[in-house]
Design an enzyme around this catalytic site. Structure first.
Site, mmCIF file in Angstrom:
data_model
loop_
_atom_site.group_PDB
_atom_site.id
_atom_site.type_symbol
_atom_site.label_atom_id
_atom_site.label_comp_id
_atom_site.label_asym_id
_atom_site.label_seq_id
_atom_site.Cartn_x
_atom_site.Cartn_y
_atom_site.Cartn_z
ATOM 1 N N THR A 21 61.538 65.436 58.590
ATOM 2 C CA THR A 21 61.261 63.896 58.327
ATOM 3 C C THR A 21 62.093 63.750 56.810
ATOM 4 O O THR A 21 62.933 63.235 56.775
ATOM 5 C CB THR A 21 59.899 63.918 57.949
ATOM 6 O OG1 THR A 21 58.492 63.634 58.496
ATOM 7 C CG2 THR A 21 59.475 62.200 57.803
ATOM 8 N N ALA A 68 78.216 59.127 41.633
ATOM 9 C CA ALA A 68 78.141 59.930 41.362
ATOM 10 C C ALA A 68 79.423 60.775 40.207
ATOM 11 O O ALA A 68 79.412 61.185 39.853
ATOM 12 C CB ALA A 68 77.599 61.110 42.381
ATOM 13 N N LYS A 124 55.428 69.118 46.653
ATOM 14 C CA LYS A 124 54.843 69.055 45.173
ATOM 15 C C LYS A 124 53.918 70.141 45.226
ATOM 16 O O LYS A 124 53.341 71.296 44.115
ATOM 17 C CB LYS A 124 54.076 67.999 45.369
ATOM 18 C CG LYS A 124 53.180 67.890 46.290
ATOM 19 C CD LYS A 124 54.342 66.377 47.005
ATOM 20 C CE LYS A 124 54.157 66.913 48.577
ATOM 21 N NZ LYS A 124 54.384 65.842 49.641
ATOM 22 N N GLU A 151 62.478 65.079 41.338
ATOM 23 C CA GLU A 151 61.889 63.134 41.298
ATOM 24 C C GLU A 151 61.165 63.226 43.271
ATOM 25 O O GLU A 151 60.113 61.622 43.239
ATOM 26 C CB GLU A 151 63.228 62.308 41.771
ATOM 27 C CG GLU A 151 62.815 60.587 41.657
ATOM 28 C CD GLU A 151 61.566 60.743 40.287
ATOM 29 O OE1 GLU A 151 60.742 60.148 39.911
ATOM 30 O OE2 GLU A 151 62.127 60.703 38.768
ATOM 31 N N VAL A 163 57.141 63.767 43.757
ATOM 32 C CA VAL A 163 55.898 62.763 43.291
ATOM 33 C C VAL A 163 55.919 61.696 43.922
ATOM 34 O O VAL A 163 56.789 60.154 42.933
ATOM 35 C CB VAL A 163 55.913 63.166 41.436
ATOM 36 C CG1 VAL A 163 54.595 61.779 40.863
ATOM 37 C CG2 VAL A 163 55.298 64.240 41.333
ATOM 38 N N LYS A 188 50.239 66.236 43.027
ATOM 39 C CA LYS A 188 51.556 65.342 42.178
ATOM 40 C C LYS A 188 50.980 64.734 40.339
ATOM 41 O O LYS A 188 51.868 64.934 39.578
ATOM 42 C CB LYS A 188 51.588 64.164 42.667
ATOM 43 C CG LYS A 188 51.787 64.426 44.115
ATOM 44 C CD LYS A 188 51.304 63.568 45.022
ATOM 45 C CE LYS A 188 52.713 62.839 46.363
ATOM 46 N NZ LYS A 188 51.888 62.625 47.662
HETATM 47 N N1 HSE Z 1 52.080 63.210 51.604
HETATM 48 C C1 HSE Z 1 52.468 62.014 51.850
HETATM 49 C C2 HSE Z 1 51.599 61.674 51.059
HETATM 50 C C3 HSE Z 1 53.773 62.355 51.112
HETATM 51 O O1 HSE Z 1 50.974 60.745 52.138
HETATM 52 O O2 HSE Z 1 51.922 61.086 50.143
HETATM 53 C C4 HSE Z 1 54.453 61.846 50.261
HETATM 54 O O3 HSE Z 1 54.638 63.017 49.081
#
Ligand code: HSE
Length: 435
Positions: free
Chosen positions: A10, A30, A102, A126, A129, A202
């Site tokens: 994904t 950039a 994470k 980045e 989270v 997170k």
């Molecule tokens: N599975 C995680 C969520 C994906 O639903 O927040 C994003 O970190």
């Protein structure tokens, strides 16, 4: 800047797509071209359908992280075993790393950041989270002047999506979770989402960046959403609250609060309006006051946006001295401390209690329960007899307490259950005013 991409799921596919689509715009920002030159995948045929023939595909990720032609490794395969080995090998070979993982950083970040610092490379995260929300940048850069008092976040898109679908459409938990999986929000193992573990990963990263604490994932008190009933959402609504899965980190003189749990939030509070797979992180700082950071909390290109932002940061400082980079966890590594984490039972807060009433239970049971609570020293702010949202013959007795220590509340609840007027075990949820 030549990128080796590990994983084309994904997030990997989204990163590939957005980099290709916005290539000239990204280069203009950039200052150099950012090109994916190698991709490591499990399924070559599936990968070829996404990446075409412009890029070298391999099933051997170690060949990518050790290749002298690769400058930056983007790790988006997830998991903590292979991903950890690959990230450490990439660092050993002098590559910068960008990851949206994470779990990997919450559990092994101390080792990974130390290795990166020793080798003079950066590990950027980045996308790990609250995906699209630039909250790591906000904490590490924009809010550096502040003492941060607390932060509270809706930081799992899947569980927020499930709670929203259950409350607003009456969907079952399983149906809402299946939708979240179909939409690509959920983790490979969705129990991470619904059990609060992903939010805790997170929160661990957020708390370190906010307070200069070392990564203390094992210390987080975690409760997910699997025990929640639609009835509680409806009762909470009748009392003026909405139930949200929150990750909360708070600093006091005694130590740190680190917790993930469902909580009642006043319905008029901005956080109550964060619905579906959206995320939000509210930060209370001494100079800036309250800031609210809102955006998509899951999704393919939503995460890719953050991964590419990290790549652009690296491109802009490419070749610069390592000391000129922003520190991995906002504080210089020697300034990080293992701050003591306070046990949940010692925390003071207001609570919602819901007792289901049996037929025939009336004012007597309610009065008796209230009396017992008061005798244990738990102060009651309000109580109500509420009808079940679907079955009007069923009633519940709800209590909102004044701020009380959780240990004392549990003592009172235990005592109540030993009484002759037997009330079943209540559902207990914390109330958060977030002010
Ligand atoms: N599975 C995680 C969520 C994906 O639903 O927040 C994003 O970190």
């Amino acid at each position: 800047m030549r990128i080796g991409l590990l994983g084309l799921g994904t997030v990997g596919a989204g990163t590939y797509r957005v980099l290709a689509r916005n290539q000239s715009l990204i280069q203009a920002r950039a200052g150099r071209q950012i090109v994916i030159t190698q991709v490591a995948v499990r399924d070559l045929a599936r990968a070829a359908a996404i990446a075409g023939t412009d890029v070298a595909l391999t099933t051997d990720p170690f060949s990518v992280v050790t290749d002298p032609d690769i400058d930056v490794v983007v790790e988006v395969i997830g998991g903590t075993t292979l991903a950890k080995a690959l990230v450490l090998r990439a660092i050993e070979h002098g590559k910068h790393v960008v990851t949206a993982n994470k779990a990997l950083l919450a559990e092994h970040g101390s080792e990974i950041f130390a290795a990166a610092e020793a080798r003079g490379v950066a590990v950027a995260y980045e996308g790990a989270v609250a995906v699209s929300i630039p909250i790591i940048k906000a904490l590490r850069e924009s809010l550096v002047a502040n003492h941060i008092e607390w932060l509270a976040g809706i930081i799992n898109g899947t569980s927020n999506f499930i709670l929203t679908e259950m409350r607003s459409k009456g969907l079952s938990f399983d149906a809402a979770l299946a939708d979240a999986q179909r939409l690509g929000y959920a983790e490979a193992d969705p129990s991470f989402d619904v059990d609060g573990i992903d939010a805790a990963h997170k929160l661990c990263l957020l708390a370190a960046n906010a307070f200069g604490s070392t990564l203390q994932f094992q210390q987080i008190d975690i409760q997910g959403i699997t025990e929640l009933q639609v009835a509680d959402m409806a009762y909470a609504e009748q009392l003026g609250y909405r139930i949200k899965l929150l990750g909360i980190a708070k600093r006091s003189d005694a130590g740190l609060e680190l917790r993930v749990h469902p909580a009642l939030v006043p319905v008029e509070h901005l956080m109550a309006s964060v619905e579906g797979s959206m995320n939000a992180v509210m930060v209370k700082s001494d100079a800036a006051g309250i800031t609210l950071h809102y955006g998509a909390g899951a999704g393919s290109e939503e995460t890719a946006s953050a991964v590419i932002a990290d790549l652009v940061d690296l491109a802009r400082t490419f070749g610069a001295d390592a000391h000129q980079r922003v520190p991995h966890l906002a504080f210089q590594s020697q300034a990080l401390h293992a701050l003591p984490v306070l046990p949940m039972t010692e925390l003071v807060g207001s609570y919602y209690l819901r007792f289901d009433l049996a037929e025939g239970d009336g004012d007597g049971v309610v009065a008796h329960a209230l009396e017992q609570l008061v005798q244990t020293g738990v102060e009651v702010q309000s109580h109500a007899l509420l009808l079940h949202h679907q079955d009007r013959a069923r009633r519940a007795f709800t209590i909102l307490t004044r701020p009380t220590r959780l240990a004392k509340l549990m003592q009172a609840v235990n005592r109540l259950q030993q009484l002759p007027h037997e009330l079943g075990a209540p559902t207990v949820l914390r109330v958060e005013q977030l002010t």
